[in-house]
Motif scaffolding. Structure first.
Motif, PDB file in Angstrom:
ATOM      1  N   LEU A  40       0.819  -1.217   0.000  1.00  0.00           N
ATOM      2  CA  LEU A  40       0.000   0.000   0.000  1.00  0.00           C
ATOM      3  C   LEU A  40       0.848   1.261   0.000  1.00  0.00           C
ATOM      4  O   LEU A  40       0.323   2.364  -0.162  1.00  0.00           O
ATOM      5  N   GLU A  41       2.168   1.093   0.223  1.00  0.00           N
ATOM      6  CA  GLU A  41       3.116   2.213   0.289  1.00  0.00           C
ATOM      7  C   GLU A  41       2.728   3.230   1.361  1.00  0.00           C
ATOM      8  O   GLU A  41       3.014   4.414   1.248  1.00  0.00           O
ATOM      9  N   PHE A  42       2.061   2.730   2.407  1.00  0.00           N
ATOM     10  CA  PHE A  42       1.713   3.578   3.554  1.00  0.00           C
ATOM     11  C   PHE A  42       2.838   3.403   4.588  1.00  0.00           C
ATOM     12  O   PHE A  42       2.698   2.680   5.569  1.00  0.00           O
ATOM     13  N   LYS A  43       3.961   4.082   4.361  1.00  0.00           N
ATOM     14  CA  LYS A  43       5.187   3.850   5.132  1.00  0.00           C
ATOM     15  C   LYS A  43       5.276   4.792   6.331  1.00  0.00           C
ATOM     16  O   LYS A  43       6.213   5.587   6.465  1.00  0.00           O
ATOM     17  N   TRP A 221      -0.018  11.100   1.008  1.00  0.00           N
ATOM     18  CA  TRP A 221      -0.460   9.763   0.605  1.00  0.00           C
ATOM     19  C   TRP A 221      -1.932   9.782   0.219  1.00  0.00           C
ATOM     20  O   TRP A 221      -2.326   9.193  -0.787  1.00  0.00           O
ATOM     21  N   PHE A 222      -2.762  10.448   1.007  1.00  0.00           N
ATOM     22  CA  PHE A 222      -4.187  10.564   0.688  1.00  0.00           C
ATOM     23  C   PHE A 222      -4.385  11.320  -0.626  1.00  0.00           C
ATOM     24  O   PHE A 222      -5.279  11.007  -1.416  1.00  0.00           O
ATOM     25  N   ARG A 223      -3.553  12.325  -0.866  1.00  0.00           N
ATOM     26  CA  ARG A 223      -3.708  13.154  -2.056  1.00  0.00           C
ATOM     27  C   ARG A 223      -3.342  12.407  -3.334  1.00  0.00           C
ATOM     28  O   ARG A 223      -3.948  12.623  -4.390  1.00  0.00           O
ATOM     29  N   THR A 224      -2.361  11.503  -3.231  1.00  0.00           N
ATOM     30  CA  THR A 224      -1.866  10.813  -4.424  1.00  0.00           C
ATOM     31  C   THR A 224      -2.566   9.480  -4.689  1.00  0.00           C
ATOM     32  O   THR A 224      -2.311   8.851  -5.709  1.00  0.00           O
ATOM     33  N   GLU A 227      -7.957   5.617  -5.117  1.00  0.00           N
ATOM     34  CA  GLU A 227      -8.756   4.535  -4.547  1.00  0.00           C
ATOM     35  C   GLU A 227      -8.341   4.341  -3.091  1.00  0.00           C
ATOM     36  O   GLU A 227      -7.242   3.855  -2.793  1.00  0.00           O
ATOM     37  N   LEU A 228      -9.236   4.728  -2.172  1.00  0.00           N
ATOM     38  CA  LEU A 228      -8.886   4.719  -0.751  1.00  0.00           C
ATOM     39  C   LEU A 228      -9.671   3.702   0.074  1.00  0.00           C
ATOM     40  O   LEU A 228      -9.269   3.384   1.191  1.00  0.00           O
ATOM     41  N   VAL A 229     -10.780   3.201  -0.463  1.00  0.00           N
ATOM     42  CA  VAL A 229     -11.649   2.337   0.334  1.00  0.00           C
ATOM     43  C   VAL A 229     -10.919   1.060   0.759  1.00  0.00           C
ATOM     44  O   VAL A 229     -10.848   0.732   1.943  1.00  0.00           O
ATOM     45  N   SER A 230     -10.368   0.352  -0.203  1.00  0.00           N
ATOM     46  CA  SER A 230      -9.686  -0.918   0.112  1.00  0.00           C
ATOM     47  C   SER A 230      -8.482  -0.728   1.031  1.00  0.00           C
ATOM     48  O   SER A 230      -8.337  -1.463   2.023  1.00  0.00           O
ATOM     49  N   PRO A 231      -7.580   0.251   0.747  1.00  0.00           N
ATOM     50  CA  PRO A 231      -6.454   0.462   1.652  1.00  0.00           C
ATOM     51  C   PRO A 231      -6.875   0.803   3.076  1.00  0.00           C
ATOM     52  O   PRO A 231      -6.283   0.305   4.043  1.00  0.00           O
TER      53      PRO A 231
END
Length: 284
Positions: A40-43, A221-224, A227-231
């Motif tokens: 998810l690249e949510f580092k 991260w939110f801006r780029t 598709e946010l639902v699944s992450p």
């Protein structure tokens, strides 16, 4: 005599079941965290840890206050700061260091380093709490320490920052486990009340550093990501599992001891590598 034997058998069975459920939640949360950081690249390990503590606080509140499955154990305000706050602080450090190490080293190597925890637990109990152990316990730690050093030297994916984060995490885990054992056994706490009191304090401790150090990165991260639902389902799903993991950790410590808890962690690692030898791939 039969009644005593039956009670002993049930205590052993309860401890084994507690350890098994802890193993399951522990491995699942580690895999999900690694997935969040890599896929998810949510580092943002501080933010992920904060989400976990928020979910734990909400979960414990629902169990005690809404569903009333467990009675609330009232704690004196002074004891909250004198006993629970230090444990919450150490618990924060432990979780954050674990998540940081996952950013830089493979899950399997991180778990190998974590097997150092029984040694740090025995050492801290001897050095700080003046608890003495038989020489055979000390001798049994030698191959553990030697094996970890050998593995670290030959590890192809070795990263200094990730290695020391995981190593400091061992010290934090030992300290947390010892303090938790004292709280649970000394104050007659159960596992869900421990989470109830600890999680909000841990969230409070972690919120400011997460906002200052990772706030801008999270916004970016939110801006780029369109598709946010699944992450977000995965991130908050890991928070729900983290609540189950925190509950199971305290339940195992309540059912056993600090040293037993950490030795069981090493057995979990052994079974994991045994499974890997039959084709179970743990790297993501």
């Amino acid at each position: 005599m039969e009644g005593t034997g039956s009670l002993y058998d049930w205590t052993v069975i309860r401890s084994i079941l507690a350890i098994i459920q802890w193993w399951g939640f522990n491995v699942t949360v580690i895999i999900m965290n690694k997935w969040i950081f890599q896929k998810l690249e949510f580092k943002f390990p501080l933010t992920v840890s904060c989400v976990h503590f928020i979910c734990s606080a909400i979960g414990a509140y629902l169990v005690i206050k809404v569903l009333k499955l467990k009675p609330l154990i009232v704690v004196d305000p002074e004891d909250r700061w004198r006993r629970i706050f230090p444990m919450s602080f150490i618990f924060c450090i432990n979780i954050v260091l674990g998540n940081i190490s996952l950013r830089y080293i493979p899950v399997s190597f991180m778990q190998t380093i974590k097997s150092f925890t029984p040694a740090t637990t025995v050492f801290l109990q001897w050095l700080v709490w003046r608890k003495y152990f038989d020489w055979r316990i000390w001798a049994s730690l030698v191959p553990i320490v030697g094996g970890i050093l050998l593995t670290s030297i030959t590890e192809l994916s070795f990263n200094v920052f990730g290695f020391f984060a995981a190593l400091l995490g061992c010290l934090a885990t030992s300290t947390k486990t010892i303090l938790t054992e004292s709280l649970l056994h000394g104050y007659k706490f159960d596992s869900i009340n421990t989470v109830y009191y600890m999680a909000p304090l841990a969230t409070m401790i972690l919120a400011a550093p997460a906002l200052v150090l990772e706030g801008s990165g999270v916004v970016e991260w939110f801006r780029t990501h369109t598709e946010l639902v699944s992450p977000l389902i995965i991130i908050f799903g890991s928070g729900v599992l983290a609540f189950c993991l925190n509950f199971s950790i305290f339940y195992v410590i309540h059912s056993t001891t600090a040293v037993t808890f950490n030795v069981a962690g090493n057995l979990k690692l052994l079974l994991h590598f045994r499974g890997s030898s039959f084709g179970t791939q743990f790297h993501l």
